[in-house]
Write an enzyme that holds these catalytic residues in place. Structure first.
Site, PDB file in Angstrom:
ATOM      1  N   LYS A   1      -9.217 -15.079  32.425  1.00 29.02           N
ATOM      2  CA  LYS A   1      -8.713 -14.366  33.202  1.00 29.02           C
ATOM      3  C   LYS A   1      -7.458 -15.404  33.904  1.00 29.02           C
ATOM      4  O   LYS A   1      -7.815 -15.989  34.654  1.00 29.02           O
ATOM      5  CB  LYS A   1      -8.458 -13.387  34.170  1.00 29.02           C
ATOM      6  CG  LYS A   1      -7.778 -11.951  33.989  1.00 29.02           C
ATOM      7  CD  LYS A   1      -8.106 -11.232  32.605  1.00 29.02           C
ATOM      8  CE  LYS A   1      -7.184  -9.917  32.223  1.00 29.02           C
ATOM      9  NZ  LYS A   1      -7.634  -9.007  30.610  1.00 29.02           N
TER      10      LYS A   1
ATOM     11  N   GLY B   1      -3.887   8.975  31.852  1.00 34.68           N
ATOM     12  CA  GLY B   1      -2.948   7.792  31.500  1.00 34.68           C
ATOM     13  C   GLY B   1      -2.865   8.011  29.951  1.00 34.68           C
ATOM     14  O   GLY B   1      -3.300   8.525  29.087  1.00 34.68           O
TER      15      GLY B   1
ATOM     16  N   GLY C   1      -0.798   6.031  28.494  1.00 38.99           N
ATOM     17  CA  GLY C   1       0.361   4.665  28.063  1.00 38.99           C
ATOM     18  C   GLY C   1      -0.129   3.984  26.866  1.00 38.99           C
ATOM     19  O   GLY C   1      -0.173   4.679  25.519  1.00 38.99           O
TER      20      GLY C   1
ATOM     21  N   GLY D   1      -3.981   5.266  25.873  1.00 33.51           N
ATOM     22  CA  GLY D   1      -4.117   7.002  25.815  1.00 33.51           C
ATOM     23  C   GLY D   1      -2.960   7.916  24.492  1.00 33.51           C
ATOM     24  O   GLY D   1      -3.695   8.627  24.482  1.00 33.51           O
TER      25      GLY D   1
END
Ligand code: NAD
Length: 411
Positions: free
Chosen positions: A104, A214, A216, A219
């Site tokens: 990451k 959520g 977005g 979701g």
């Protein structure tokens, strides 16, 4: 440190590692990242002001393959969060049988405060300054604050540096620049496949109700797919709050409402609820698909759902999980429920390496096969070891990684 995500990841490593009988050297090596890069990016802004941005890239573990995943652009980015996210990606890849390690990275910046040109220069500088990169070393994908657009710039910069096309070197690119179809919906679609399987295993009846936090990419996708299967969606929320309807929401009309107004609030014939109330809503399945640490020891006892699908990363705290377990709530953990995005990213790299691009049907068919295999392996281990699905998913992953580390002579 309080609520340190890296500490949470290490706690799960110790718990699952112990049940899995992992040898101490494997635990030791997995307790820290393989490499950490921390660097600065000096930049002249459009108005001539000079700024320095702090950037990170963590290669957590690459025993199973090249480092892969996410680049986060947020103002409060810290190294321990990047380490935790890199570790989770390592586990997610192993859970879903992807031959990749986990990493990451990101920049401490609010991308909303940058002009388009500033953002492009920052993204290109990030790629130029990454010490190790490429399809067989480290393949950066998108995360919070980055998007298909930033990934196209990353690819272009990388190809300018090396002097040839290399579509497998960057993930989450638009389809126009050798990305994959289905990447935006992959996580929600994968979570949908897992939900359908869990509903079947738990012998839950058709038409049961769901509440989703959520709306977005994750979701919205899972809600739409479950709605089309006949599930009753009683509550939805976003950052501004939620809406409730005992009779069930019309999701296609809600999607249009959100396109027009930006939020779920004020959707006709609904009652306004808070995000806290959404989690305690009377429903059969609860899908937290927004942010981390929303189900805690303060509200876990009030959760009515019997099944939780973790669309978000880390929505349930360790203490809350214990309470939910006592209340016989089944949790499909994040590393399994939301690994669809990681799976499709690996498909994107495969397509880039082979210069062969798949249609959406092929992408989704392969996604379904792979995520359901991970689900099956997890449920079998959970039953065998009489442990939670979270411990089981981590155990399976840790065993795969530790076998690879052993074979390589690292431990
Ligand atoms: P997104 O930005 O597209 O949508 C996030 C949604 O959550 C929005 O509706 C937003 O309004 C809402 N939200 C934000 N903060 C909130 C808060 N404090 N309370 C309630 N709602 C809030 O993000 P996404 O891609 O859908 O990701 C959602 C979650 O899933 C994140 O935790 C992310 O890390 C995780 N995840 C995403 C992917 C992926 O491929 N997109 C993969 C794995 C995990």
């Amino acid at each position: 440190m309080k609520n340190d995500p890296f500490e949470t990841a290490l706690n799960t490593l110790l718990t699952a590692g112990k049940i899995a009988g992992l040898e101490p050297n494997a635990i030791k090596l997995l307790s820290q990242p393989k490499r950490i890069f921390e660097f600065t990016i000096p930049m002249k802004m459009d108005n001539g002001e000079f700024k320095i941005f702090n950037a990170f890239r963590v290669h957590y573990n690459d025993a199973l393959g090249e480092i892969k995943d996410g680049t986060r652009f947020v103002l409060n980015l810290d190294l321990n969060t990047v380490k935790a996210l890199g570790f989770w990606m390592t586990i997610k890849h192993a859970v879903s049988g992807i031959p990749a390690g986990g990493g990451k990275g990101g920049i401490r910046v609010d991308p909303e405060k940058l002009s388009e040109w500033e953002l492009e220069r920052l993204v290109r500088a990030f790629i130029r300054k990454l010490p190790m990169k490429g399809a067989w070393v480290d393949v950066p994908g998108a995360d919070i604050g980055t998007s298909a657009k930033t990934q196209a710039w990353m690819l272009d910069e990388y190809e300018e540096i090396v002097g040839f096309h290399s579509p497998a070197a960057v993930n989450d690119k638009p389809a126009e620049v050798n990305g994959t179809l289905g990447s935006m919906e992959a996580t929600g679609t994968g979570a949908f496949f897992v939900t359908m399987e869990a509903v079947r295993d738990l012998e839950l009846p058709k038409g049961i109700s769901i509440a989703v936090q959520g709306f977005g990419d994750v979701g919205r996708t899972i809600t739409r797919l479950l709605y089309n299967e006949g599930f009753k969606v009683v509550a939805i929320s976003d950052i501004k709050g939620g809406i409730y309807s005992k009779e069930g929401l019309n999701i296609e009309k809600l999607v249009k409402h959100v396109e027009d107004t930006g939020f779920v609030a004020n959707f006709p014939e609904t009652v306004a609820i808070t995000n806290e109330e959404l989690l305690e809503t009377n429903c059969d399945i609860l899908i937290p698909a927004a942010v981390q640490s929303v189900i805690t020891d303060k509200n876990a006892d009030k959760v009515k759902a019997k099944l939780i699908i973790e669309g978000a990363n880390g929505p349930t705290t360790t203490k809350a999980e214990k309470i939910l377990e006592d209340n016989e709530v089944t949790i499909i953990p994040d590393v399994l429920a939301n690994c669809g995005g990681a799976i499709v990213c690996s498909f994107e790299r495969t397509q880039g390496l082979t210069d062969t691009y798949w249609d959406l049907e092929t992408v989704n068919k392969k996604l379904k096969k792979r995520i359901l295999k991970a689900y099956k392996e997890t449920t079998v281990t959970a039953k065998e070891k009489n442990t939670s699905l979270r411990n089981a998913a981590w155990m399976n992953a840790l065993i795969k990684i530790s076998k690879a580390m052993k074979a390589r002579g690292w431990i």
